[in-house]
Design a protein around this motif. Structure first.
Motif, mmCIF file in Angstrom:
data_model
loop_
_atom_site.group_PDB
_atom_site.id
_atom_site.type_symbol
_atom_site.label_atom_id
_atom_site.label_comp_id
_atom_site.label_asym_id
_atom_site.label_seq_id
_atom_site.Cartn_x
_atom_site.Cartn_y
_atom_site.Cartn_z
ATOM 1 N N PRO A 5 0.819 -1.214 0.000
ATOM 2 C CA PRO A 5 0.000 0.000 0.000
ATOM 3 C C PRO A 5 0.852 1.263 0.000
ATOM 4 C CG PRO A 5 -0.240 -1.190 2.071
ATOM 5 C CD PRO A 5 0.641 -2.005 1.200
ATOM 6 N N ASP A 6 0.364 2.261 -0.682
ATOM 7 C CA ASP A 6 1.031 3.564 -0.742
ATOM 8 C C ASP A 6 1.010 4.179 0.654
ATOM 9 O OD1 ASP A 6 1.987 6.086 -1.386
ATOM 10 O OD2 ASP A 6 0.127 6.747 -2.314
ATOM 11 N N PRO A 7 2.181 4.450 1.247
ATOM 12 C CA PRO A 7 2.221 4.986 2.613
ATOM 13 C C PRO A 7 1.524 6.341 2.756
ATOM 14 C CG PRO A 7 4.437 4.386 1.863
ATOM 15 C CD PRO A 7 3.523 4.204 0.707
ATOM 16 N N GLU A 9 -1.092 7.452 0.999
ATOM 17 C CA GLU A 9 -2.538 7.205 0.972
ATOM 18 C C GLU A 9 -3.000 6.613 2.302
ATOM 19 O OE1 GLU A 9 -6.459 7.014 -0.301
ATOM 20 O OE2 GLU A 9 -4.772 8.075 -1.169
ATOM 21 N N THR A 10 -2.209 5.693 2.845
ATOM 22 C CA THR A 10 -2.556 5.077 4.129
ATOM 23 C C THR A 10 -2.616 6.135 5.234
ATOM 24 O OG1 THR A 10 -1.496 3.017 3.447
ATOM 25 C CG2 THR A 10 -1.873 3.308 5.795
ATOM 26 N N SER A 11 -1.667 7.036 5.236
ATOM 27 C CA SER A 11 -1.650 8.105 6.253
ATOM 28 C C SER A 11 -2.879 8.997 6.136
ATOM 29 C CB SER A 11 -0.390 8.952 6.110
ATOM 30 O OG SER A 11 0.746 8.176 6.349
ATOM 31 N N ARG A 13 -5.818 8.146 4.942
ATOM 32 C CA ARG A 13 -7.001 7.398 5.378
ATOM 33 C C ARG A 13 -7.057 7.315 6.905
ATOM 34 N NH1 ARG A 13 -10.378 8.559 3.138
ATOM 35 N NH2 ARG A 13 -11.609 7.026 4.221
ATOM 36 N N VAL A 14 -5.899 7.099 7.533
ATOM 37 C CA VAL A 14 -5.859 7.043 9.001
ATOM 38 C C VAL A 14 -6.255 8.398 9.582
ATOM 39 C CG1 VAL A 14 -4.319 6.819 10.986
ATOM 40 C CG2 VAL A 14 -4.208 5.153 9.132
ATOM 41 N N GLN A 34 -9.815 -1.300 2.761
ATOM 42 C CA GLN A 34 -8.634 -1.894 2.136
ATOM 43 C C GLN A 34 -7.921 -0.815 1.345
ATOM 44 O OE1 GLN A 34 -9.612 -5.331 -0.164
ATOM 45 N NE2 GLN A 34 -10.034 -6.567 1.635
ATOM 46 N N PRO A 35 -6.618 -0.966 1.173
ATOM 47 C CA PRO A 35 -5.883 0.024 0.384
ATOM 48 C C PRO A 35 -6.449 0.135 -1.025
ATOM 49 C CG PRO A 35 -4.378 -1.560 1.394
ATOM 50 C CD PRO A 35 -5.757 -2.038 1.648
#
Length: 67
Positions: A5-7, A9-11, A13-14, A34-35
């Motif tokens: 997962p793209d870090p 994008e994950t950040s 979303r969090v 999900q990513p």
């Protein structure tokens, strides 16, 4: 090499989930996600140091190259 997962994008979303929780949404009411973006990264500097040659047809598919 890394495929995951793209870090960034994950950040994002969090951060959006934390924002919802701080605004009063119960964590149990937030759906599991999900990513949506997966990245393929290669560190060419490390590959060179360990004597690994990355074929050109693989390099064409890479999203991010670390030189």
């Amino acid at each position: 090499m890394s495929y995951g997962p793209d870090p960034d994008e994950t950040s994002r979303r969090v951060a959006a989930m934390v924002d919802k929780i701080l605004k009063g949404t119960k964590p149990a009411d937030i759906p599991v996600e999900q990513p949506t973006k997966i990245e393929f990264m290669i560190n060419l500097k490390t590959a060179k140091q360990i004597g690994l040659t990355i074929p050109p047809n693989v390099l064409v598919r890479v999203d991010k190259v670390i030189k």
